[in-house]
Design an enzyme around this catalytic site. Structure first.
Site, PDB file in Angstrom:
ATOM      1  CG  HIS A  56       1.305   6.045   7.644  1.00 43.85           C
ATOM      2  ND1 HIS A  56       2.676   6.168   7.481  1.00 43.85           N
ATOM      3  CD2 HIS A  56       1.105   4.856   8.263  1.00 43.85           C
ATOM      4  CE1 HIS A  56       3.274   5.097   7.994  1.00 43.85           C
ATOM      5  NE2 HIS A  56       2.341   4.296   8.467  1.00 43.85           N
ATOM      6  CE1 TYR A  58       4.019  -1.191   8.351  1.00 44.83           C
ATOM      7  CE2 TYR A  58       2.086  -2.601   8.075  1.00 44.83           C
ATOM      8  CZ  TYR A  58       3.400  -2.420   8.492  1.00 44.83           C
ATOM      9  OH  TYR A  58       4.094  -3.465   9.039  1.00 44.83           O
ATOM     10  N   GLY A  67       4.011  -3.785  -5.472  1.00 43.83           N
ATOM     11  CA  GLY A  67       3.068  -2.814  -6.036  1.00 43.83           C
ATOM     12  C   GLY A  67       1.801  -2.653  -5.216  1.00 43.83           C
ATOM     13  CG  LEU A  68      -0.555  -4.151  -1.073  1.00 42.40           C
ATOM     14  CD1 LEU A  68      -1.844  -4.358  -1.843  1.00 42.40           C
ATOM     15  CD2 LEU A  68      -0.359  -5.275  -0.063  1.00 42.40           C
ATOM     16  CB  CYS A  91       2.130   9.331   2.588  1.00 42.17           C
ATOM     17  SG  CYS A  91       3.037   7.805   2.269  1.00 42.17           S
ATOM     18  CE1 TYR A  93       5.344   3.483  -3.002  1.00 46.98           C
ATOM     19  CE2 TYR A  93       3.072   4.244  -2.765  1.00 46.98           C
ATOM     20  CZ  TYR A  93       4.024   3.483  -3.427  1.00 46.98           C
ATOM     21  OH  TYR A  93       3.650   2.740  -4.516  1.00 46.98           O
ATOM     22  CB  THR A  97       7.675   6.195  -4.702  1.00 47.83           C
ATOM     23  OG1 THR A  97       8.948   6.310  -4.073  1.00 47.83           O
ATOM     24  CG2 THR A  97       7.665   4.937  -5.556  1.00 47.83           C
TER      25      THR A  97
HETATM   26  N1  COA Z   1       9.195   6.959   0.463  1.00 49.97           N
HETATM   27  C1  COA Z   1       9.262   6.917  -0.894  1.00 49.97           C
HETATM   28  N2  COA Z   1       9.396   5.762  -1.597  1.00 49.97           N
HETATM   29  C2  COA Z   1       9.450   4.604  -0.885  1.00 49.97           C
HETATM   30  C3  COA Z   1       9.357   4.599   0.522  1.00 49.97           C
HETATM   31  C4  COA Z   1       9.240   5.834   1.199  1.00 49.97           C
HETATM   32  N3  COA Z   1       9.157   5.925   2.545  1.00 49.97           N
HETATM   33  N4  COA Z   1       9.435   3.302   0.949  1.00 49.97           N
HETATM   34  C5  COA Z   1       9.572   2.540  -0.157  1.00 49.97           C
HETATM   35  N5  COA Z   1       9.569   3.313  -1.264  1.00 49.97           N
HETATM   36  C6  COA Z   1       9.707   2.856  -2.651  1.00 49.97           C
HETATM   37  C7  COA Z   1      10.698   1.706  -2.753  1.00 49.97           C
HETATM   38  O1  COA Z   1      12.009   2.211  -2.817  1.00 49.97           O
HETATM   39  C8  COA Z   1      10.268   0.990  -4.020  1.00 49.97           C
HETATM   40  O2  COA Z   1      10.979   1.518  -5.117  1.00 49.97           O
HETATM   41  P1  COA Z   1      11.532   0.539  -6.297  1.00 49.97           P
HETATM   42  O3  COA Z   1      10.284   0.063  -7.020  1.00 49.97           O
HETATM   43  O4  COA Z   1      12.391   1.446  -7.124  1.00 49.97           O
HETATM   44  O5  COA Z   1      12.255  -0.579  -5.620  1.00 49.97           O
HETATM   45  C9  COA Z   1       8.791   1.339  -4.168  1.00 49.97           C
HETATM   46  O6  COA Z   1       8.502   2.295  -3.120  1.00 49.97           O
HETATM   47  C10 COA Z   1       7.889   0.122  -4.021  1.00 49.97           C
HETATM   48  O7  COA Z   1       6.601   0.457  -4.474  1.00 49.97           O
HETATM   49  P2  COA Z   1       5.363  -0.449  -4.064  1.00 49.97           P
HETATM   50  O8  COA Z   1       5.667  -1.892  -4.337  1.00 49.97           O
HETATM   51  O9  COA Z   1       4.152   0.142  -4.692  1.00 49.97           O
HETATM   52  O10 COA Z   1       5.315  -0.215  -2.494  1.00 49.97           O
HETATM   53  P3  COA Z   1       5.161  -1.310  -1.316  1.00 49.97           P
HETATM   54  O11 COA Z   1       3.919  -2.095  -1.517  1.00 49.97           O
HETATM   55  O12 COA Z   1       6.443  -2.027  -1.185  1.00 49.97           O
HETATM   56  O13 COA Z   1       4.970  -0.349  -0.029  1.00 49.97           O
HETATM   57  C11 COA Z   1       5.593   1.301   1.620  1.00 49.97           C
HETATM   58  C12 COA Z   1       5.748   0.832   0.140  1.00 49.97           C
HETATM   59  C13 COA Z   1       6.356   2.635   1.755  1.00 49.97           C
HETATM   60  C14 COA Z   1       4.126   1.522   1.916  1.00 49.97           C
HETATM   61  C15 COA Z   1       6.173   0.206   2.554  1.00 49.97           C
HETATM   62  O14 COA Z   1       7.549   0.064   2.297  1.00 49.97           O
HETATM   63  C16 COA Z   1       5.976   0.523   4.041  1.00 49.97           C
HETATM   64  O15 COA Z   1       4.919   0.221   4.600  1.00 49.97           O
HETATM   65  N6  COA Z   1       6.997   1.127   4.689  1.00 49.97           N
HETATM   66  C17 COA Z   1       6.889   1.499   6.100  1.00 49.97           C
HETATM   67  C18 COA Z   1       5.957   2.699   6.295  1.00 49.97           C
HETATM   68  C19 COA Z   1       6.408   3.897   5.475  1.00 49.97           C
HETATM   69  O16 COA Z   1       7.589   4.265   5.450  1.00 49.97           O
HETATM   70  N7  COA Z   1       5.445   4.531   4.767  1.00 49.97           N
HETATM   71  C20 COA Z   1       5.725   5.668   3.869  1.00 49.97           C
HETATM   72  C21 COA Z   1       5.742   6.964   4.595  1.00 49.97           C
HETATM   73  S1  COA Z   1       4.105   7.445   5.123  1.00 49.97           S
END
Ligand code: COA
Length: 118
Positions: A56, A58, A67-68, A91, A93, A97
């Site tokens: 996971h 978050y 980008g965090l 996860c 993300y 991604t």
């Molecule tokens: N799965 C895949 N990609 C995801 C995603 C997910 N669940 N949630 C967001 N992204 C993508 C976004 O679309 C974005 O893409 P873009 O650059 O084309 O706009 C990219 O991640 C952003 O990257 P980054 O800036 O490194 O990520 P963040 O710091 O914004 O954090 C998460 C991304 C997913 C950690 C945050 O949105 C979050 O905490 N979401 C709720 C928890 C969650 O769904 N976690 C992932 C599943 S374990």
């Protein structure tokens, strides 16, 4: 308890919190959670290896899109590489991604060996 700053040179330090199995920001608000798992064929313990299952990620809503999460992943993958541990990207993300955008880390991804050779 091990609490090691794993990206000390970066503007935003990421801390390895071994006890809670997390890489996290110093304020603990953003984190990557992992679990160590044993994987491998059969029940023979000597055939098993330990992998880091990244379950996971978050980031608080107010800090998203900067980008965090990628920064947390880089710290976690770098830690895995330094400790010679393979990774399972559970996860979404990370699998959907982070890895497609940072293909150099794909060499660390655990791939289950073929179960048959039909
Ligand atoms: N799965 C895949 N990609 C995801 C995603 C997910 N669940 N949630 C967001 N992204 C993508 C976004 O679309 C974005 O893409 P873009 O650059 O084309 O706009 C990219 O991640 C952003 O990257 P980054 O800036 O490194 O990520 P963040 O710091 O914004 O954090 C998460 C991304 C997913 C950690 C945050 O949105 C979050 O905490 N979401 C709720 C928890 C969650 O769904 N976690 C992932 C599943 S374990």
């Amino acid at each position: 308890m091990a609490k090691e700053s794993v990206s000390g040179g970066s503007p935003l330090p990421i801390v390895w919190n071994e006890k809670d199995e997390r890489f996290e920001t110093e304020d603990k608000e953003a984190f990557l959670q992992y679990r160590f798992r044993e994987v491998g064929p059969g029940v023979d313990p000597s055939a098993k290896k330990t992998v880091m299952d990244m379950v996971h990620t978050y980031v608080p809503r107010s800090k998203r899109g900067l980008g965090l999460a990628a920064h947390l992943c880089t710290a976690a993958f770098d830690h895995a590489r330094r400790h010679s541990v393979l990774v399972i990207p559970t996860c979404s993300y990370i699998s959907d991604t982070f890895l497609p955008r940072n293909a150099e880390w794909n060499t660390l991804v655990y791939k289950e060996e073929a179960k048959s050779c039909m």
